[in-house]
Design an enzyme around this catalytic site. Structure first.
Site, PDB file in Angstrom:
ATOM      1  N   CYS A   1       0.834  -1.209   0.000  1.00 13.55           N
ATOM      2  CA  CYS A   1       0.000   0.000   0.000  1.00 13.55           C
ATOM      3  C   CYS A   1       0.872   1.265   0.000  1.00 13.55           C
ATOM      4  O   CYS A   1       0.701   2.158  -0.849  1.00 13.55           O
ATOM      5  CB  CYS A   1      -0.972  -0.019   1.181  1.00 13.55           C
ATOM      6  SG  CYS A   1      -0.225  -0.480   2.757  1.00 13.55           S
TER       7      CYS A   1
HETATM    8  N1  LIG Z   1      -4.320  -4.469   5.079  1.00 19.88           N
HETATM    9  C1  LIG Z   1      -3.835  -3.708   4.107  1.00 19.88           C
HETATM   10  O1  LIG Z   1      -4.176  -2.515   3.973  1.00 19.88           O
HETATM   11  C2  LIG Z   1      -2.861  -4.294   3.117  1.00 19.88           C
HETATM   12  C3  LIG Z   1      -2.489  -3.516   2.007  1.00 19.88           C
HETATM   13  C4  LIG Z   1      -1.599  -4.040   1.075  1.00 19.88           C
HETATM   14  C5  LIG Z   1      -1.090  -5.306   1.260  1.00 19.88           C
HETATM   15  N2  LIG Z   1      -1.433  -6.030   2.351  1.00 19.88           N
HETATM   16  C6  LIG Z   1      -0.866  -7.364   2.513  1.00 19.88           C
HETATM   17  O2  LIG Z   1      -1.881  -8.329   2.218  1.00 19.88           O
HETATM   18  C7  LIG Z   1      -1.695  -9.489   3.038  1.00 19.88           C
HETATM   19  C8  LIG Z   1      -2.987  -9.751   3.811  1.00 19.88           C
HETATM   20  O3  LIG Z   1      -3.217  -8.639   4.636  1.00 19.88           O
HETATM   21  P1  LIG Z   1      -4.542  -8.469   5.493  1.00 19.88           P
HETATM   22  O4  LIG Z   1      -4.482  -7.100   6.045  1.00 19.88           O
HETATM   23  O5  LIG Z   1      -5.722  -8.894   4.714  1.00 19.88           O
HETATM   24  O6  LIG Z   1      -4.268  -9.548   6.668  1.00 19.88           O
HETATM   25  P2  LIG Z   1      -5.271 -10.089   7.780  1.00 19.88           P
HETATM   26  O7  LIG Z   1      -6.448  -9.192   7.879  1.00 19.88           O
HETATM   27  O8  LIG Z   1      -4.456 -10.328   9.007  1.00 19.88           O
HETATM   28  O9  LIG Z   1      -5.764 -11.497   7.202  1.00 19.88           O
HETATM   29  C9  LIG Z   1      -4.897 -12.586   7.031  1.00 19.88           C
HETATM   30  C10 LIG Z   1      -5.675 -13.760   6.437  1.00 19.88           C
HETATM   31  O10 LIG Z   1      -4.747 -14.845   6.244  1.00 19.88           O
HETATM   32  C11 LIG Z   1      -5.307 -16.027   6.847  1.00 19.88           C
HETATM   33  N3  LIG Z   1      -4.207 -16.886   7.275  1.00 19.88           N
HETATM   34  C12 LIG Z   1      -3.246 -16.602   8.188  1.00 19.88           C
HETATM   35  N4  LIG Z   1      -2.398 -17.653   8.281  1.00 19.88           N
HETATM   36  C13 LIG Z   1      -2.838 -18.597   7.389  1.00 19.88           C
HETATM   37  C14 LIG Z   1      -2.402 -19.896   7.023  1.00 19.88           C
HETATM   38  N5  LIG Z   1      -1.325 -20.430   7.584  1.00 19.88           N
HETATM   39  N6  LIG Z   1      -3.096 -20.581   6.073  1.00 19.88           N
HETATM   40  C15 LIG Z   1      -4.192 -20.039   5.508  1.00 19.88           C
HETATM   41  N7  LIG Z   1      -4.678 -18.813   5.817  1.00 19.88           N
HETATM   42  C16 LIG Z   1      -3.995 -18.110   6.749  1.00 19.88           C
HETATM   43  C17 LIG Z   1      -6.172 -15.521   7.978  1.00 19.88           C
HETATM   44  O11 LIG Z   1      -7.111 -16.544   8.304  1.00 19.88           O
HETATM   45  P3  LIG Z   1      -7.775 -16.653   9.787  1.00 19.88           P
HETATM   46  O12 LIG Z   1      -8.793 -15.552   9.849  1.00 19.88           O
HETATM   47  O13 LIG Z   1      -8.408 -17.996   9.767  1.00 19.88           O
HETATM   48  O14 LIG Z   1      -6.647 -16.482  10.756  1.00 19.88           O
HETATM   49  C18 LIG Z   1      -6.814 -14.293   7.306  1.00 19.88           C
HETATM   50  O15 LIG Z   1      -7.852 -14.725   6.460  1.00 19.88           O
HETATM   51  C19 LIG Z   1      -0.492  -9.185   3.951  1.00 19.88           C
HETATM   52  O16 LIG Z   1       0.660  -9.771   3.415  1.00 19.88           O
HETATM   53  C20 LIG Z   1      -0.391  -7.669   3.914  1.00 19.88           C
HETATM   54  O17 LIG Z   1       0.914  -7.196   4.129  1.00 19.88           O
HETATM   55  C21 LIG Z   1      -2.330  -5.561   3.280  1.00 19.88           C
END
Ligand SMILES: NC(=O)c1ccc[n+]([C@@H]2O[C@H](COP(=O)([O-])OP(=O)(O)OC[C@H]3O[C@@H](n4cnc5c(N)ncnc54)[C@H](OP(=O)(O)O)[C@@H]3O)[C@@H](O)[C@H]2O)c1
Length: 343
Positions: free
Chosen positions: A154
Site C-alpha cells: 500500500c
Molecule cells: N491491510 C492492508 O491494507 C494491506 C495492504 C496491502 C497489502 N497487504 C498485505 O496483504 C496481506 C494480507 O493482509 P490483510 O491485512 O488482509 O491480513 P489479515 O487481515 O491479518 O488477514 C490474514 C488472512 O490470512 C489467513 N491466514 C493466516 N495464516 C494462514 C495460514 N497459515 N493458512 C491459511 N490462511 C492463513 C487468515 O485466516 P484466519 O482468519 O483464519 O486467521 C486471514 O484470512 C499481507 O501480506 C499484507 O501485508 C495488506
C-alpha cells in the site's frame, strides 16, 4: 466461460475486499475460499455476516491440492512469509495456475534484499526473478503476460505513483522524504494489543521510521522507472481511521523545474490512466475521496524555495493499495477490460 477464482485468506481485510469486488465481476466464478482457523468448512455468512445469503462456496481450511484443482487463478491474501511456501506447492500440482500474491514475498528482486527487509530467508528464491510486479500504470505490458504476480504494497503504491514521473524525467536530486499516514486496517485483522481501540483512538504515532520493510520496495520500483534508485527517508504513521492512506513526498530537485513543467510531467504519465486523478493546482488529496475506490488522487506543487517538489498522493489502502489493484492486475492478465468490477 467464466474464470475459476479462489481467495486464500478470505477472512482478512484484503481477502474480504477481494470478495466484495470479485463477486460482482462478470467474468469470474468464485470457486474456492479458504482461511486458517477452521475445523470444518463454514458458510461464508457465518464467518463474514456482510456476505450472508449470497451464492458463494463455503470457507474451508486451506489445502493446496484442493486449491490447485478448483482454480485457474488464486489470490493469496496472507501474512508475509507464507506465500513463498505455498506458491511452489501450488505450481507443482498445477503448472498452469495463475497466482496473485498480495503480500511482500515476491515483490523484491533479490533473496538478500528480502532477508534484509523482512528478516526471513526466502524459501522460493528462484521464483523472485519470474514474479511480475503489478503496478499497472508503469508495468502494464509485462503484467499482461504474468503467471505469478506480486501485488505492490500500500505505501509503495502511493509513493511510487507520486514519484515515478519525476524519477522517469531524472529530476530527483537527492534523498526524498516520504511522510505517510495509514488507517488501522493497514495492519490486518489479527488481534494485536497495540492496535486495540483504546490504544489507537485519539492518537497518532510514527512507527518503523526509516526501517519499514516497504522502503526497499519503493526504491527498487523507482530505480526501474528512472535510471537510479533515489534514497527514500520513510516515516509511516498510524492514524485513528479505519482505512485510507496518504503519502506526502518532499523531493529535492535536480535542475530547474517550473510549476507548469512539473504538471506536464504528471499529465504525460497519467492523463490516460483510468485510476489516477491529478488534482487542480492548489488542491490536495483527501482520503475520504478515494476510500472504497480504486483511485489514487495526486496533488502537486513546486515549493516556494523553488528547489523542491511536493507531491501528495492518497489511496484506499484496501483498494488501490491492495484488493482493487489486485483485481486491476487480474483484468490485465486475463484480457478483461482493465476497469471491470472497479468502477
Ligand atoms: N491491510 C492492508 O491494507 C494491506 C495492504 C496491502 C497489502 N497487504 C498485505 O496483504 C496481506 C494480507 O493482509 P490483510 O491485512 O488482509 O491480513 P489479515 O487481515 O491479518 O488477514 C490474514 C488472512 O490470512 C489467513 N491466514 C493466516 N495464516 C494462514 C495460514 N497459515 N493458512 C491459511 N490462511 C492463513 C487468515 O485466516 P484466519 O482468519 O483464519 O486467521 C486471514 O484470512 C499481507 O501480506 C499484507 O501485508 C495488506
Amino acid at each position: 466461460m467464466q474464470l475459476n477464482v479462489g481467495i486464500v485468506g478470505v477472512t482478512g481485510y484484503t481477502g474480504q475486499e477481494l470478495l466484495r469486488r470479485l463477486r460482482s465481476h462478470p467474468e469470474v466464478r468464485l470457486s474456492y475460499l479458504a482461511a486458517r482457523r477452521l475445523a470444518r468448512p463454514e458458510p461464508v455468512g457465518r464467518l463474514l455476516p456482510a456476505f450472508a445469503k449470497q451464492a458463494l462456496p463455503k470457507i474451508e481450511r486451506f489445502d493446496p491440492a484442493a486449491a490447485a484443482r478448483q482454480c485457474d487463478l488464486l489470490f493469496l491474501a496472507l501474512p508475509h512469509g507464507l506465500s513463498m511456501e505455498i506458491v511452489p506447492a501450488l505450481r507443482k500440482r498445477q503448472p498452469e495456475i495463475h497466482l496473485i500474491d498480495l503480500g511482500g514475498d515476491f515483490r523484491l528482486r533479490s533473496a538478500a534484499g528480502f532477508r534484509k527487509a523482512y528478516g526471513l530467508t526466502h524459501r522460493a528464491a528462484p521464483l523472485l526473478g519470474k514474479a511480475v510486479y503489478g503496478l499497472p500504470e508503469w508495468f502494464r505490458e509485462v503484467i499482461q503476460g504474468a503467471e505469478l504476480l506480486a501485488n505492490p504494497g500500500c505505501y509503495p503504491t502511493a509513493t511510487a505513483l507520486a514519484l515515478a514521473p519525476l524519477a522517469r524525467a531524472e529530476k530527483i536530486g537527492g534523498p526524498v522524504v516520504v511522510d505517510a499516514k495509514s488507517g488501522v486496517s493497514g495492519a490486518g485483522r489479527s488481534v494485536k494489543p497495540e492496535l486495540s481501540f483504546c490504544e489507537v483512538n485519539e492518537g497518532m504515532r510514527p512507527y518503523k521510521v526509516d526501517r519499514h520493510q516497504h522502503q526497499p520496495e519503493m526504491e527498487q520500483t523507482l530505480g526501474r522507472i528512472g535510471r537510479q534508485s533515489p534514497r527514500i527517508l520513510f516515516a509511516p504513521h498510524l492514524i485513528p481511521v479505519n482505512r485510507g492512506l496518504i503519502a506526502s513526498c518532499y523531493v529535492p530537485l535536480k535542475g530547474k523545474l517550473t510549476q507548469s513543467g512539473l504538471r506536464a510531467l504528471f499529465e504525460a504519465a497519467y492523463d490516460k490512466e483510468p485510476f489516477v486523478r491529478l488534482l487542480p493546482e492548489g488542491s490536495w488529496p483527501d482520503t475520504a475521496a478515494v476510500n472504497q475506490t480504486n483511485f489514487c488522487d495526486i496533488g502537486l506543487a513546486i515549493a516556494q524555495t523553488g528547489k523542491q517538489a511536493i507531491v501528495i498522493s492518497a489511496i484506499d489502502n484496501l483498494g488501490k493499495g491492495a484488493a482493487g489493484q489486485a483485481v486491476q492486475n487480474m483484468n490485465l492478465m486475463f484480457g478483461f477490460p482493465e476497469t471491470m468490477a472497479l468502477t
